[in-house]
Design a protein around this motif. Structure first.
Motif, PDB file in Angstrom:
ATOM      1  N   THR A 193       0.048  -1.423   0.076  1.00 40.85           N
ATOM      2  CA  THR A 193       0.078  -0.412   0.244  1.00 40.85           C
ATOM      3  C   THR A 193       0.688   1.382  -0.007  1.00 40.85           C
ATOM      4  O   THR A 193       2.123   1.553   1.471  1.00 40.85           O
ATOM      5  CB  THR A 193      -1.027   0.067   1.418  1.00 40.85           C
ATOM      6  N   SER A 194       0.545   2.630  -0.800  1.00 45.68           N
ATOM      7  CA  SER A 194       1.527   3.439  -0.953  1.00 45.68           C
ATOM      8  C   SER A 194       0.637   4.674  -0.522  1.00 45.68           C
ATOM      9  O   SER A 194      -0.976   5.001  -0.975  1.00 45.68           O
ATOM     10  CB  SER A 194       1.913   3.597  -2.495  1.00 45.68           C
ATOM     11  N   ILE A 195       0.628   5.792   0.381  1.00 48.31           N
ATOM     12  CA  ILE A 195       0.418   7.160   0.894  1.00 48.31           C
ATOM     13  C   ILE A 195       0.717   8.296   0.916  1.00 48.31           C
ATOM     14  O   ILE A 195       2.120   7.841   1.200  1.00 48.31           O
ATOM     15  CB  ILE A 195      -0.134   6.455   2.325  1.00 48.31           C
ATOM     16  N   ILE A 196       0.038   9.217   0.847  1.00 45.48           N
ATOM     17  CA  ILE A 196       0.644  10.539   0.764  1.00 45.48           C
ATOM     18  C   ILE A 196       0.148  11.158   2.373  1.00 45.48           C
ATOM     19  O   ILE A 196      -1.218  11.068   2.627  1.00 45.48           O
ATOM     20  CB  ILE A 196       0.360  11.192  -0.349  1.00 45.48           C
ATOM     21  N   ARG A 216       2.041  -1.501  14.929  1.00 53.30           N
ATOM     22  CA  ARG A 216       1.036  -2.752  14.722  1.00 53.30           C
ATOM     23  C   ARG A 216       1.722  -3.356  13.797  1.00 53.30           C
ATOM     24  O   ARG A 216       1.828  -4.289  13.170  1.00 53.30           O
ATOM     25  CB  ARG A 216      -0.454  -1.900  13.787  1.00 53.30           C
ATOM     26  N   ASP A 217       3.470  -3.527  13.598  1.00 52.60           N
ATOM     27  CA  ASP A 217       4.431  -4.321  13.315  1.00 52.60           C
ATOM     28  C   ASP A 217       4.397  -4.526  12.125  1.00 52.60           C
ATOM     29  O   ASP A 217       3.718  -5.199  10.951  1.00 52.60           O
ATOM     30  CB  ASP A 217       3.791  -5.800  13.688  1.00 52.60           C
ATOM     31  N   ILE A 218       4.059  -3.242  11.454  1.00 48.14           N
ATOM     32  CA  ILE A 218       3.691  -3.209  10.337  1.00 48.14           C
ATOM     33  C   ILE A 218       5.377  -3.145   9.164  1.00 48.14           C
ATOM     34  O   ILE A 218       5.710  -1.898   9.513  1.00 48.14           O
ATOM     35  CB  ILE A 218       2.233  -2.340   9.390  1.00 48.14           C
ATOM     36  N   SER A 219       5.164  -3.466   8.050  1.00 47.45           N
ATOM     37  CA  SER A 219       6.753  -3.066   7.354  1.00 47.45           C
ATOM     38  C   SER A 219       6.759  -2.066   6.717  1.00 47.45           C
ATOM     39  O   SER A 219       5.662  -2.124   5.754  1.00 47.45           O
ATOM     40  CB  SER A 219       7.674  -4.098   6.900  1.00 47.45           C
ATOM     41  N   LEU A 220       7.876  -0.998   6.645  1.00 46.16           N
ATOM     42  CA  LEU A 220       7.525   0.123   5.986  1.00 46.16           C
ATOM     43  C   LEU A 220       8.368  -0.032   4.790  1.00 46.16           C
ATOM     44  O   LEU A 220       9.641  -0.497   5.300  1.00 46.16           O
ATOM     45  CB  LEU A 220       7.759   1.746   6.386  1.00 46.16           C
ATOM     46  N   PHE A 237       5.388  13.537   2.607  1.00 47.59           N
ATOM     47  CA  PHE A 237       5.552  12.214   2.751  1.00 47.59           C
ATOM     48  C   PHE A 237       5.008  10.762   1.805  1.00 47.59           C
ATOM     49  O   PHE A 237       3.831  10.605   1.973  1.00 47.59           O
ATOM     50  CB  PHE A 237       6.244  11.680   3.807  1.00 47.59           C
ATOM     51  N   PHE A 238       5.662  10.440   1.216  1.00 46.62           N
ATOM     52  CA  PHE A 238       5.230   8.901  -0.052  1.00 46.62           C
ATOM     53  C   PHE A 238       5.851   7.884   0.973  1.00 46.62           C
ATOM     54  O   PHE A 238       6.609   7.765   0.991  1.00 46.62           O
ATOM     55  CB  PHE A 238       6.035   8.811  -1.512  1.00 46.62           C
ATOM     56  N   ILE A 239       4.844   6.974   2.378  1.00 43.72           N
ATOM     57  CA  ILE A 239       4.981   6.033   2.104  1.00 43.72           C
ATOM     58  C   ILE A 239       4.776   5.001   1.601  1.00 43.72           C
ATOM     59  O   ILE A 239       3.280   4.724   1.430  1.00 43.72           O
ATOM     60  CB  ILE A 239       4.760   5.769   3.684  1.00 43.72           C
ATOM     61  N   ASP A 240       5.995   3.682   1.245  1.00 40.63           N
ATOM     62  CA  ASP A 240       4.912   2.655   0.543  1.00 40.63           C
ATOM     63  C   ASP A 240       5.232   1.264   2.607  1.00 40.63           C
ATOM     64  O   ASP A 240       5.990   1.763   3.175  1.00 40.63           O
ATOM     65  CB  ASP A 240       5.966   2.239   0.146  1.00 40.63           C
ATOM     66  N   MET A 241       4.118   0.370   2.380  1.00 36.24           N
ATOM     67  CA  MET A 241       4.034  -0.629   3.393  1.00 36.24           C
ATOM     68  C   MET A 241       3.740  -1.795   3.198  1.00 36.24           C
ATOM     69  O   MET A 241       2.705  -2.729   1.623  1.00 36.24           O
ATOM     70  CB  MET A 241       3.431  -0.049   4.679  1.00 36.24           C
ATOM     71  N   ASP A 242       4.158  -2.969   3.389  1.00 36.22           N
ATOM     72  CA  ASP A 242       3.785  -4.495   3.405  1.00 36.22           C
ATOM     73  C   ASP A 242       2.029  -4.284   3.730  1.00 36.22           C
ATOM     74  O   ASP A 242       1.633  -4.124   5.160  1.00 36.22           O
ATOM     75  CB  ASP A 242       4.458  -5.442   4.095  1.00 36.22           C
ATOM     76  N   GLY A 243       1.292  -5.065   3.347  1.00 36.74           N
ATOM     77  CA  GLY A 243      -0.506  -4.877   3.471  1.00 36.74           C
ATOM     78  C   GLY A 243      -1.302  -3.834   2.481  1.00 36.74           C
ATOM     79  O   GLY A 243      -0.929  -3.566   1.955  1.00 36.74           O
ATOM     80  N   LEU A 264      -3.476  13.214   4.469  1.00 32.36           N
ATOM     81  CA  LEU A 264      -3.907  12.155   4.384  1.00 32.36           C
ATOM     82  C   LEU A 264      -4.079  11.377   3.259  1.00 32.36           C
ATOM     83  O   LEU A 264      -5.171  11.619   2.930  1.00 32.36           O
ATOM     84  CB  LEU A 264      -4.080  10.873   5.398  1.00 32.36           C
ATOM     85  N   ARG A 265      -3.501  10.996   1.694  1.00 31.78           N
ATOM     86  CA  ARG A 265      -4.252  10.485   0.477  1.00 31.78           C
ATOM     87  C   ARG A 265      -3.660   9.154   0.199  1.00 31.78           C
ATOM     88  O   ARG A 265      -2.030   8.716  -0.045  1.00 31.78           O
ATOM     89  CB  ARG A 265      -4.040  10.881  -0.854  1.00 31.78           C
ATOM     90  N   ILE A 266      -4.377   8.149   0.565  1.00 31.23           N
ATOM     91  CA  ILE A 266      -3.984   6.814   0.193  1.00 31.23           C
ATOM     92  C   ILE A 266      -4.109   6.603  -1.816  1.00 31.23           C
ATOM     93  O   ILE A 266      -5.063   6.920  -2.013  1.00 31.23           O
ATOM     94  CB  ILE A 266      -4.973   5.366   0.621  1.00 31.23           C
ATOM     95  N   LEU A 267      -3.108   6.299  -2.562  1.00 32.85           N
ATOM     96  CA  LEU A 267      -2.694   6.344  -3.311  1.00 32.85           C
ATOM     97  C   LEU A 267      -2.855   4.753  -4.251  1.00 32.85           C
ATOM     98  O   LEU A 267      -3.508   4.805  -5.167  1.00 32.85           O
ATOM     99  CB  LEU A 267      -0.811   6.233  -3.788  1.00 32.85           C
TER     100      LEU A 267
END
Length: 380
Positions: A193-196, A216-220, A237-243, A264-267
């Protein structure tokens, strides 16, 4: 038939990534003149999907794409392709390497071959083009001893000779491409998942955002900053995470970030391409050690104390507006206890333990507020 756009002319790495993505599916590949055109045509519906480069293992993010995604809403990430990138020096037949006076290519390709160019072709003029294929096209139509950095496909398309293969500085050179669409992909077992996000302008704001994922043990997998372009020192900030964004933990984290961030925007969420990912390190045979577990507990304790400190400062602010006769609000206290018990159940924590902890905190906060109000009323 699905239409997928890519940066042209024919022979670019983006075309190669698009062909890898489409596989054997019958699609129409549409050659586009620029990245903004791809984004615009996906948004308008002229294209079903578009493929653009997002980051390179050597040179990092493609800032033009990040800026486009920050500006353009109505377009989401729905897939990714990781492509091993091999750059080649292409010349017209009959041109010798010693004769080359100019090298043309896309800025990313030139940067990824910087070492080779400075070592093997020092002093040669460098010219940037809109794509590697465009560079090949220019060289093919030139009369001078010029060279292009491009793909095998471009060499064939423009009848150029491959003078030197694999001139990229890193043998592990790879580019990650993103598939754009009007919606993202559905949930699955191997998603990203990618967000701004833009943090509020206050101390610890970015830490507060990142903490929601750590708790929450989410890997960025990637964090990239870009200027908001409103004033100096203001960044998104552009952030990618697993899940996937619909996964419980990811969804909870995003909700928490949305409450605390300025924007916050979910890409989008999409299947992750891990075809070139390094193998995961094996877990220790005995699992986590006592020392490692205690270190993690120490880290969590630090976060708990910090959060209590934040709550205490908010309680102090409330004390500043309370009157002596209205320090304790039993209805509010019961509301807080009901809410934290409910949260505890949802998180799999003993609600009795959580209630006990909060009753102690409430008692101490009431004492603290009484002292603050008395001090304020006495003028001390």
């Amino acid at each position: 038939m699905k239409k997928i756009g890519y940066l042209g002319p024919s022979g670019t790495f983006t075309e190669a990534a698009t062909r890898k993505y489409s596989g054997r599916e019958p699609v129409e590949l549409v050659c586009c003149r620029s990245f903004p055109q791809i984004v615009s045509d996906v948004k308008s519906g002229l294209l079903d999907e578009g493929v653009v480069p997002l980051e390179n293992s050597t040179e990092g993010a493609v800032s033009q794409i990040l800026d486009l995604m920050a500006q353009e809403e109505g377009v989401m990430f729905r897939g990714e392709i990781v492509l091993s990138v091999r750059h080649n020096l292409l010349v017209r037949p009959g041109t010798e390497i010693s004769e080359i006076k100019k090298v043309l290519s896309h800025p990313q390709a030139l940067a990824q071959c910087r070492g080779y160019l400075s070592r093997e072709l020092p002093g040669v003029e460098i010219e940037e083009t809109t794509s590697t294929a465009r560079a090949a096209s220019i060289v093919a139509g030139s009369a001078g001893p010029w060279a292009a950095i491009g793909t095998y496909l471009a060499a064939g398309n423009y009848s150029l000779k491959l003078a030197v293969a694999d001139i990229q500085d890193s043998s592990q050179n790879a580019t990650r491409f993103i598939v754009l669409g009007k919606s993202d992909a559905g949930p699955g077992n191997n998603c990203r998942t990618s967000i701004i996000v833009e943090a509020r302008d206050r101390p610890g704001a970015l830490y507060g955002i990142l903490r929601e994922f750590a708790l929450r043990d989410i890997s960025l997998t990637r964090i990239e900053s870009r200027p908001v372009k409103k004033r100096l020192g203001q960044y998104m900030f552009f952030i990618d995470m697993d899940g996937h964004r619909t996964d419980r933990k990811v969804g909870e984290a995003l909700e928490a970030v949305a409450r605390n961030a300025y924007y916050l925007r979910i890409l989008g969420s999409y299947p992750a391409d891990r075809s070139l990912a390094p193998p995961e390190e094996p877990s220790p045979a005995q699992g986590i050690t006592l020392e490692e577990a205690r270190a993690e507990i120490d880290m969590v304790d630090s976060q708990i104390v910090e959060l209590i400190g934040m709550r205490t400062r908010l309680v102090e602010k409330i004390a500043g507006v309370k009157s002596p006769g209205r320090i304790r609000d039993e209805a509010r206290e019961e509301e807080v206890l009901r809410r934290v018990r409910s949260l505890a159940v949802a998180k799999g924590v003993d609600p009795e333990m959580i209630e006990s902890v909060y009753r102690i905190m409430i008692t101490e906060y009431v004492k603290m507020q009484k002292r603050r109000v008395q001090s304020r009323m006495s003028g001390c």
